[in-house]
Design a protein around this motif. Structure first.
Motif, mmCIF file in Angstrom:
data_model
loop_
_atom_site.group_PDB
_atom_site.id
_atom_site.type_symbol
_atom_site.label_atom_id
_atom_site.label_comp_id
_atom_site.label_asym_id
_atom_site.label_seq_id
_atom_site.Cartn_x
_atom_site.Cartn_y
_atom_site.Cartn_z
ATOM 1 N N ARG A 1 -2.948 2.129 4.776
ATOM 2 C CA ARG A 1 -1.659 2.775 4.958
ATOM 3 C C ARG A 1 -1.404 3.084 6.431
ATOM 4 O O ARG A 1 -0.299 2.914 6.931
ATOM 5 C CB ARG A 1 -1.603 4.074 4.140
ATOM 6 C CG ARG A 1 -0.237 4.734 4.133
ATOM 7 C CD ARG A 1 -0.279 6.036 3.348
ATOM 8 N NE ARG A 1 1.058 6.579 3.159
ATOM 9 C CZ ARG A 1 1.751 7.205 4.104
ATOM 10 N NH1 ARG A 1 1.221 7.383 5.301
ATOM 11 N NH2 ARG A 1 2.966 7.661 3.843
ATOM 12 N N CYS B 1 0.818 -1.212 0.000
ATOM 13 C CA CYS B 1 0.000 0.000 0.000
ATOM 14 C C CYS B 1 0.851 1.260 0.000
ATOM 15 O O CYS B 1 0.361 2.346 -0.324
ATOM 16 C CB CYS B 1 -0.938 0.008 1.206
ATOM 17 S SG CYS B 1 -0.097 -0.013 2.814
ATOM 18 N N LEU B 2 2.133 1.139 0.355
ATOM 19 C CA LEU B 2 3.046 2.280 0.357
ATOM 20 C C LEU B 2 3.817 2.391 -0.943
ATOM 21 O O LEU B 2 4.212 3.492 -1.343
ATOM 22 C CB LEU B 2 4.055 2.153 1.508
ATOM 23 C CG LEU B 2 3.507 1.989 2.917
ATOM 24 C CD1 LEU B 2 4.668 1.827 3.904
ATOM 25 C CD2 LEU B 2 2.641 3.166 3.308
#
Length: 383
Positions: free
Chosen positions: A90, A73-74
């Motif tokens: 996140r 997600c990053l």
């Protein structure tokens, strides 16, 4: 006795070992060291050296499970319709990263954005690079003349690292003056690995800063880090013919003098870290990268995040490869603190590095952050 690599390619680590063994037997301890300059000889050891006469046999080391964090997600670009879900994901990911940095000082990441095929290509290029004759590695000026082996400052067997490496500044990897010899594909692969690891390291550093000071702080963190200050280190740990049951170090116990390190290790294993008061072994996980907090992040975070002592043990029969990316600032960068009052007095990275080098030369070991404490009691409370 393990099968040795091509004799001409091996650094004279056995010479260093025997020179240090003679120092121990003669009772010398002059902190002059024995590494760095040797008349090369590829020594074939036919008897087991008496490690147990000079080094205490280690306690059994158990295997640990480092925190495993999916950072997809990053590292992946989010779609517009998924922004709310991504924000929640996140936040959970950032919380897990901060918790691991505070509790372990080490963690593993998957979906990190560094392709598996790229890492496999890097491993093949490393094997070609380290198979070059020792004289070429040491004297031909390869990769910005960054080759090193053993421990030039070692005055005892416990200070000897049974390894060789190229410690390359990122700016030099693609620079015109960087000599790759006849390894024509090494430049592109090394540059790709450095770029991908750099992106990951900066992302993780920003997340860790945001966890302490909020989003605005993370956007600016870490200041002073760029291609002229960060490094990529290509490591090889040759088979060690001396007793595998003793404290034979591929890399001696240490902490990293940077903000953050990203490590890719192969399947062989050997990495150990200090957890509590015990050494624990890190099992290699296919596809995962290892991240650890460095001294500068511990200082900046006021000891919220932990720079943990770690080491690499030798293997009697199998060589080991790894790649490490070091997120470092410029030498004139003040390290600062996330909040006052600070546990540490103000210092620059250059001052820190000089003090580490002075301590190693004088005492044979790194003292590190303790030199910069405002008060020892504060340090003791967080250990």
């Amino acid at each position: 006795m393990p099968a040795m690599a091509d004799c001409a390619s091996e650094p004279p680590l056995a010479d260093s070992y025997y020179a240090l063994l003679r120092l121990v037997e003669d009772g010398h301890d002059d902190h002059e060291g024995v590494g760095g300059r040797h008349e090369y000889a590829c020594t074939k050891v036919t008897t087991m050296a008496p490690w147990d006469e000079v080094i205490t046999q280690p306690a059994a080391v158990s295997e640990c499970k480092l925190p495993m964090i999916d950072v997809g997600c990053l590292t992946a670009a989010g779609a517009g319709g998924q922004q709310a879900a991504n924000a929640e994901e996140r936040a959970a990911c950032a919380s897990a990263i901060a918790a691991a940095a505070a509790d372990w000082g080490f963690f593993q990441v998957v979906n990190h954005g560094v392709g598996q095929e790229l890492l496999e290509a890097m491993r093949r290029e490393q094997a070609r690079l380290f198979r070059l004759p020792f004289e070429a590695k040491a004297n031909a000026g390869l990769l910005n003349d960054s080759y090193r082996w053993g421990t030039p400052t070692a005055t005892s067997l416990r200070q000897l690292s049974w390894s060789e490496a190229f410690h390359v500044p990122l700016a030099g990897i693609s620079g015109k003056g960087c000599n790759y010899g006849e390894l024509t594909t090494l430049r592109d692969v090394t540059r790709e690995v450095a770029d991908a690891m750099s992106k990951l390291a900066r992302t993780l550093a920003r997340v860790l800063a945001e966890s302490l000071l909020g989003h605005s702080a993370g956007e600016r963190f870490p200041e002073g880090c760029d291609d002229t200050t960060c490094f990529l280190r290509l490591n090889r740990y040759p088979p060690c013919p001396f007793s595998p049951d003793a404290d034979a170090f591929g890399l001696v116990p240490h902490t990293d003098s940077d903000f953050l390190t990203v490590l890719c290790q192969d399947h062989v294993g050997g990495l150990q870290l200090m957890k509590g008061s015990r050494w624990v072994a890190v099992k290699p996980i296919p596809g995962a990268l290892i991240v650890n907090i460095g001294d500068l992040f511990q200082a900046w975070s006021n000891n919220r995040y932990r720079s943990v002592e770690h080491r690499v043990m030798t293997n009697a029969t199998t060589e080991r490869y790894s790649v490490a990316y070091f997120l470092c600032p410029s030498y004139d960068s003040p390290i600062g603190t996330c909040r006052e009052p600070s546990i540490y007095r103000a210092f620059t990275f250059g001052e820190y590095r000089r003090r580490v080098q002075e301590d190693v030369k004088k005492t044979g070991k790194k003292i590190g952050l303790r030199n910069f404490l405002v008060c020892d009691d504060r340090y003791a409370q967080v250990q």
